[in-house]
Design an enzyme around this catalytic site. Sequence first.
Site, mmCIF file in Angstrom:
data_model
loop_
_atom_site.group_PDB
_atom_site.id
_atom_site.type_symbol
_atom_site.label_atom_id
_atom_site.label_comp_id
_atom_site.label_asym_id
_atom_site.label_seq_id
_atom_site.Cartn_x
_atom_site.Cartn_y
_atom_site.Cartn_z
ATOM 1 N N SER A 1 36.469 34.791 30.435
ATOM 2 C CA SER A 1 36.665 35.900 29.972
ATOM 3 C C SER A 1 35.598 36.598 29.309
ATOM 4 C CB SER A 1 37.918 36.280 28.984
ATOM 5 O OG SER A 1 38.462 37.521 28.931
ATOM 6 N N HIS B 1 46.468 38.055 28.081
ATOM 7 C CA HIS B 1 45.177 38.609 28.286
ATOM 8 C C HIS B 1 44.588 39.267 27.096
ATOM 9 C CE1 HIS B 1 46.205 37.838 32.296
ATOM 10 N NE2 HIS B 1 45.021 37.995 32.799
#
Lengths: 173, 173
Positions: free
Chosen positions: A84, A67
Site C-alpha cells: 500500500s 483498507h
Amino acid sequence: MDIRAVNDLSFEEFVNIFGNLVEKCPIVAATVWSQRPFGSFTALEKAINDFIDHLPQSGKEGLLRCHPDLAGRDLQRGTLTQESRVEQVAAGLDALGSEEASRMERLNDEYKQRFGFPFVICARMNDKATILHQMTERCQNEPALETLRGIEEVKKISSLRLHSIILVDTPRL
Amino acid sequence: MDIRAVNDLSFEEFVNIFGNLVEKCPIVAATVWSQRPFGSFTALEKAINDFIDHLPQSGKEGLLRCHPDLAGRDLQRGTLTQESRVEQVAAGLDALGSEEASRMERLNDEYKQRFGFPFVICARMNDKATILHQMTERCQNEPALETLRGIEEVKKISSLRLHSIILVDTPRL
C-alpha cells in the site's frame, strides 16, 4: 517465477508470497491455494476474484474496511503495508500540498460517514488529481453501487500486485 | 468496556481492537461491524461464529491456514502475533525439551502433509502434554471432520481473545 513453481509452493510459502494481494486479507490466498494446480496466472487471478464475488454483501464491505485511508494516518505514521505504501507514494499521496491534504481528509471522512467503509481506488492507475476527482464523484453514489465499485478497485489492485510479484520476485523461488 | 462502548466504535477502532479475534483475519471483525448495535458480547461472539460457519469448506481451510505452527518458526523468530505468542507461551511451548520439540515438529509436518492446513488448538485450554496427545490423535481423523475440529478450536480461541479484551483493555476506550 512461472505457474509451475507457484503450483509447487506449500500453503505457507503461497500465503507468504500472495497473502497481501487483497489488503490484509491473507484468507483469500489461503483459500484459493486449495484450487491448485492453476493452469495460468489468469486462473489464479480468477480464483481470487471468485472468492471475493462469493462473499456476502457484508463480507464485501468487511473486505473494504481492511483498507487504509488514502494519504491517511497510516501513511503519515509509516504503518501501511509495504504494498500500500508503494502504491500511495506512486500516486504522489505522500507529497500533497496542505490544501490538497485537507481536501482529501475531508473527502475521506465524508465518504466513510456516508458508506461505512473507506474509499478504495487503485492508486497505481491514478494520480492525486484523478483520485480527488473520483472521491468527489463517488461520494454521490448509492451505497449498494458503491460497494461494488470499491470491490472492482480491490480486484484491480490485486491484479497489479500479482503481476508485480510475477515480474519482480522471481529470485524468491 | 461495556457493549455500549463497543457499539459506539467507528469501524477503524473496532477493527483495530477486535481485528485479531480470528488469527490474521481482520475481515471477520470488519464484516460483523455492519451488524452493530450488538445486544451483548454474546451477540458479538455469535456474529463472529456465524461468519465463520457460513464460509465454504475451502474458506474454512483458508482460515485455518492463516494460523501459525505451534512451537514453530514464528515462535522461534518472534514473528507471531501478540495474541498467539501469549497463548503459546502460556501453554509452555517456548520451553520444550529437545525431544518434545522434535516430536512436535514431526507431528506438525505430518498433520500439514495429511490435511493441507496446520494443526490448530486453543493453547490456553491445553498444555504441552495434552497438545502432543491431541496432535497424535487428530492426525488419524478424516479430513472433512478435521476441518470442523480445527474450526471449533478457532472459535474457542476467538472467544477467549474476546474475553481478554473485555477484561483487560477497558482503559483503551
